[in-house]
Design a protein around this motif. Structure first.
Motif, PDB file in Angstrom:
ATOM      1  N   LEU A  30       0.803  -1.102   0.082  1.00  0.00           N
ATOM      2  CA  LEU A  30       0.070  -0.082   0.239  1.00  0.00           C
ATOM      3  C   LEU A  30       0.968   1.278  -0.034  1.00  0.00           C
ATOM      4  O   LEU A  30       1.786   1.454   0.937  1.00  0.00           O
TER       5      LEU A  30
ATOM      6  N   CYS B 152       0.427   5.440   0.228  1.00  0.00           N
ATOM      7  CA  CYS B 152      -0.197   6.617   0.815  1.00  0.00           C
ATOM      8  C   CYS B 152       0.221   7.969   0.326  1.00  0.00           C
ATOM      9  O   CYS B 152       1.408   7.992   0.675  1.00  0.00           O
TER      10      CYS B 152
ATOM     11  N   SER C  39      -0.950  12.250   0.321  1.00  0.00           N
ATOM     12  CA  SER C  39      -1.805  13.135   0.953  1.00  0.00           C
ATOM     13  C   SER C  39      -1.708  14.579   0.152  1.00  0.00           C
ATOM     14  O   SER C  39      -0.710  14.919  -0.123  1.00  0.00           O
TER      15      SER C  39
ATOM     16  N   THR D 164      -2.115  -1.175  -3.792  1.00  0.00           N
ATOM     17  CA  THR D 164      -3.266  -0.469  -3.331  1.00  0.00           C
ATOM     18  C   THR D 164      -2.724   1.010  -3.235  1.00  0.00           C
ATOM     19  O   THR D 164      -1.561   1.301  -2.537  1.00  0.00           O
ATOM     20  N   VAL D 165      -3.413   1.923  -3.427  1.00  0.00           N
ATOM     21  CA  VAL D 165      -3.108   3.370  -3.406  1.00  0.00           C
ATOM     22  C   VAL D 165      -4.278   4.217  -2.765  1.00  0.00           C
ATOM     23  O   VAL D 165      -5.260   4.089  -3.157  1.00  0.00           O
ATOM     24  N   VAL D 166      -3.670   5.025  -1.522  1.00  0.00           N
ATOM     25  CA  VAL D 166      -4.843   5.857  -0.903  1.00  0.00           C
ATOM     26  C   VAL D 166      -4.190   7.205  -1.142  1.00  0.00           C
ATOM     27  O   VAL D 166      -3.385   7.550  -0.836  1.00  0.00           O
ATOM     28  N   CYS D 167      -5.240   8.076  -1.672  1.00  0.00           N
ATOM     29  CA  CYS D 167      -4.956   9.445  -1.868  1.00  0.00           C
ATOM     30  C   CYS D 167      -5.723  10.172  -0.774  1.00  0.00           C
ATOM     31  O   CYS D 167      -7.174  10.267  -0.583  1.00  0.00           O
ATOM     32  N   LEU D 168      -5.044  10.735   0.277  1.00  0.00           N
ATOM     33  CA  LEU D 168      -5.831  10.940   1.500  1.00  0.00           C
ATOM     34  C   LEU D 168      -6.229  12.395   1.619  1.00  0.00           C
ATOM     35  O   LEU D 168      -6.347  13.118   2.674  1.00  0.00           O
TER      36      LEU D 168
ATOM     37  N   TRP E  93      -7.577   1.901  -6.175  1.00  0.00           N
ATOM     38  CA  TRP E  93      -7.266   3.166  -6.026  1.00  0.00           C
ATOM     39  C   TRP E  93      -8.509   3.814  -5.106  1.00  0.00           C
ATOM     40  O   TRP E  93      -9.563   3.699  -5.452  1.00  0.00           O
TER      41      TRP E  93
ATOM     42  N   PHE F 106      -7.572   5.659   7.519  1.00  0.00           N
ATOM     43  CA  PHE F 106      -7.074   6.738   6.760  1.00  0.00           C
ATOM     44  C   PHE F 106      -8.257   7.672   6.668  1.00  0.00           C
ATOM     45  O   PHE F 106      -9.233   7.444   6.099  1.00  0.00           O
TER      46      PHE F 106
END
Length: 220
Positions: free
Chosen positions: A28, A30, A32, A73-77, A107, A136
């Motif tokens: 993962l 992340c 922001s 997995t990509v988390v754009c915060l 995503w 998150f």
């Protein structure tokens, strides 16, 4: 990999020099506060013209981090775009670049205070998201545990070998982790500001971004 490994809430994480957070156990990545479209938003609201290359540079760094990590997995915060119109008027080239980065990955777009989520783009759109021991969200909440958030764009200023340096930084204590802003044209809030010094516990630490990520006590 240009990163510094640390432990938070029982998770082994890596703070990357770019400002991205890498969680190897879960593949993962992340990031922001990309604030894509800031240059166009400033002009649209009557501000000075900025070189219109912020999207290209931010997305290029993100592509490099994805190549380095192989994240699934990509988390754009949150605050991925400077405002909702910036996401709706994205150029075809930038839209294609984002689609290419998303291909084959989970995503997740977390809602921010600048944008309610770029709903015109593919991906999963959520107010917050949990994975194992971490949650998150965009803005830190009181009494959080294992929280990863953004919003504040923390920066750290300290004396390094006789000269003062200021860099975006990760801030973390036993309860929360605040991410630095990833976007090219984002400003920052010093860790000594009341909003951050009151939010973080006395034992909070900082990891400065840059060519060699540096761990230090959080300056107050």
């Amino acid at each position: 990999m240009n990163s510094l490994e640390f432990s938070f809430a029982g998770a082994r994480l890596r703070a990357m020099g770019s400002g991205a957070l890498w969680w190897p156990e879960n593949d993962l990545l992340c990031v922001s506060d990309l604030h894509l479209g800031k240059s166009s938003r400033v002009v649209r609201r009557g501000g000075p013209a900025l070189p219109p290359y912020d999207n290209r540079e931010t997305l290029s760094r993100l592509a490099a981090d994805l190549d380095t990590t192989g994240a699934k997995t990509v988390v754009c915060l949150g605050d991925s775009f400077d405002d909702l119109e910036a996401s709706e008027t994205l150029s075809d080239a930038d839209r294609l670049e984002i689609s290419a980065l998303q291909a084959g990955r989970l995503w997740i777009w977390i809602e921010g205070n600048h944008d309610p989520g770029p709903v015109a783009l593919s991906g999963t759109h959520l107010a917050e998201w949990s994975q194992d021991v971490l949650v998150f969200r965009h803005i830190a909440e009181p009494d959080a545990q294992g929280e990863v958030s953004g919003h504040f764009h923390p920066k750290v200023r300290l004396n390094a070998r006789g000269r003062m340096i200021s860099r975006p930084a990760f801030l973390f204590d036993g309860c929360r982790l605040i991410m630095p802003a990833y976007g090219t044209y984002t400003g920052g809030l010093r860790s000594s500001d009341t909003a951050l010094s009151q939010l973080m516990r006395p034992d909070a630490r900082a990891i400065l971004t840059g060519p060699q990520p540096q761990l230090t006590a959080m300056p107050r």
